[in-house]
Design a protein around this motif. Structure first.
Motif, short mmCIF file in Angstrom:
data_model
loop_
_atom_site.label_atom_id
_atom_site.label_comp_id
_atom_site.label_asym_id
_atom_site.label_seq_id
_atom_site.Cartn_x
_atom_site.Cartn_y
_atom_site.Cartn_z
N ARG A 83 -0.48 -4.96 -1.99
CA ARG A 83 0.43 -4.00 -2.45
C ARG A 83 1.51 -3.53 -1.49
NH1 ARG A 83 -4.36 -1.77 -4.27
NH2 ARG A 83 -4.27 -0.28 -2.34
N VAL B 91 4.45 -0.50 -1.06
CA VAL B 91 4.88 0.91 -1.48
C VAL B 91 6.27 1.19 -0.60
CG1 VAL B 91 4.37 3.33 -1.71
CG2 VAL B 91 2.67 1.71 -1.70
N VAL C 102 8.00 8.63 -3.02
CA VAL C 102 7.87 7.31 -3.44
C VAL C 102 8.92 6.75 -4.16
CG1 VAL C 102 6.14 5.94 -4.61
CG2 VAL C 102 5.16 7.51 -3.06
N SER D 60 9.12 3.01 -5.29
CA SER D 60 8.61 1.96 -5.99
C SER D 60 7.06 1.54 -5.31
CB SER D 60 9.47 0.72 -6.38
OG SER D 60 9.27 -0.38 -6.78
N THR D 61 6.45 0.88 -6.23
CA THR D 61 5.16 0.21 -6.01
C THR D 61 4.88 -0.87 -6.63
OG1 THR D 61 3.95 2.49 -5.54
CG2 THR D 61 2.66 0.69 -5.63
#
Length: 461
Positions: A55, A57, A77, A79-80
């Motif tokens: 992933r 982040v 945050v 975008s992930t």
């Protein structure tokens, strides 16, 4: 003792303090959540992390934190997304991990952001863009997107654009695969912003960002007989301003500077940076601890920093014979090399980074410790050691309870007699290792990855 520097641009003092911590603070952490790389973009507005679960982040600087006096280094945050998935090489019966090895940002040219991410085999170019408007009033389809029957279209409408809730989308624009036999350990963008290099244990390839099915092999150290193999490539990086120059380090403690103008295949280096080994200090572990785990060119392009197991070295690109500065990171572990070899910690690969003004260096250690060094005014040797300042700080979870409070410098006792504020070298936790760090390109804001947590620290003033 606080870390103080006159290199903050204002002639003032810099006192490091806790700003934020990202990630769960629970003790039960899965392997997939461990952070494997950290990288600021070119203006420091975005901060990306990759983990062992594949992933990515992305954190964005909080606009309100920049308006505060003094400024705050706070990120939210942004975008992930899942960058890589686990794969299986059926020809070699080999599992390919989804772990993100490196992330590199491209310089921004329009409203969208672009970054490169890689696992052991495949490099991907991602586009990260925002959408805060939507089109309504279609003639040929319903608002939900379903096609409308032509018989029901009785009048023509002009579609309109209306505000909508902000959405951040990450989409893969290019996939660069099938070019590396061995695991990719480095990617580096060229200053021309059109090409980049990728390096594995034995080869370095040159890519064009628009071409996915072809790359040029610019370094190949693979011997005809693999039994004659004596070293492997550990890291590689382009020069920040000269698009024809790049460096790569090896497991033998050497760094080679190559010029792509000399030949298509850079088998012959332009310069070789190597410090002669003291024969009296040689031991069974000498070759292992001399292996360079990371190499970074300074922002000015004049200097180069290399990290081996026990310390940092700064090289002047104009002088190959020896480093101009040497900084021991955890010299107290030299007496523990045998136990570190048994638990495989001696093979840990620590990264390093420069501050935006090239006056400070940062790298990690064990027990959650990381080191910040201020470069001395008179170089290496006793004079430089006497003038320059260094600091050991800790990325500890209890720091979250003391936001904006100055961090307490940590010290490790190397003798049986230890002071009240010191920790014994025998009490260090080697599972808490700081391998990945990043420095904001323009401000005194640093990001430190500790297992699954991302700590952000900044100067108080």
């Amino acid at each position: 003792m606080f870390y103080r520097s006159n290199s903050d641009g204002n002639g003032g003092e810099t006192t490091w303090c806790f700003s934020q911590v990202k990630g769960t603070l629970e003790d039960d952490v899965t392997e997939a959540d461990l952070i494997s790389c950290v990288e600021f973009n070119h203006d420091g507005e975005l901060l990306a992390t990759g983990d062992k679960g594949g992933r990515v982040v992305i954190f964005q600087r909080d606009p309100a934190s920049k308006q505060c006096v003094p400024k705050k280094g706070e990120y939210n945050v942004y975008s992930t997304f899942q960058s890589h998935e686990p794969e299986f090489d059926y020809l070699k019966s080999l599992e390919i991990e989804e772990k993100i090895n490196k992330i590199r940002w491209l310089k921004r040219k329009n409203q969208a952001h672009f970054l490169l991410s890689t696992n052991d085999k495949t490099i991907k170019l991602w586009k990260v863009s925002e959408r805060d408007k939507r089109v309504t009033g279609y003639n040929t389809r319903e608002e939900g997107g379903r096609a409308r029957e032509p018989a029901r279209v009785t009048q023509l409408r002009v579609p309109t654009v209306r505000p909508a809730e902000l959405m951040v989308e990450a989409s893969p624009r290019r996939i660069f695969a099938n070019a590396h036999t061995y695991h990719i350990n480095s990617i580096s963008l060229n200053s021309d912003q059109e090409t980049y290099l990728s390096a594995d244990d034995l080869r370095i390839n040159l890519w064009h960002l628009e071409i996915t099915d072809q790359s040029f092999n610019i370094v190949d150290i693979k011997p005809a007989n693999m039994e004659e193999l004596t070293e492997v490539i550990t890291a590689a990086e382009f020069h920040p301003t000269e698009c024809n120059l790049f460096v790569y380090s090896s497991s033998k403690g050497t760094i080679r500077l190559c010029d792509m103008r000399a030949a298509a295949l850079c088998d012959r280096h332009a310069k070789l940076f190597e410090e002669p080994e003291d024969p009296h200090a040689r031991s069974f572990f000498s070759e292992i601890i001399s292996s360079i785990s990371d190499v970074k060119l300074s922002n000015s392009g004049r200097y180069m920093m290399s990290r081996d197991y026990l310390g940092l070295k700064v090289w002047d690109l104009r002088m190959e014979t020896k480093p101009v500065e040497t900084y021991p990171v955890h010299e107290y572990l030299r007496s523990k090399l045998c136990s570190l070899y048994e638990n495989d910690c001696i093979f840990d690969k620590f990264e390093c980074c420069w501050s935006g003004d090239d006056q400070r260096l940062m790298t990690g250690s064990y027990n959650g410790f990381f080191r910040i060094f201020e470069r001395g005014g008179c170089g290496a040797g006793a004079c430089g050691a006497a003038r320059r300042q260094d600091l050991t700080l800790e990325a500890a979870r209890d720091a979250a309870a003391r936001p904006r409070q100055p961090l307490r410098a940590r010290r490790v006792a190397t003798t049986a007699k230890r002071k009240k504020d010191e920790i014994s070298v025998d009490c260090l936790d080697f599972n808490k290792k700081i391998l990945h760090t990043a420095w904001h390109p323009h401000e005194s804001i640093i990001a430190v990855a500790a297992t699954n947590n991302l700590f952000i620290f900044q100067d108080k003033f």
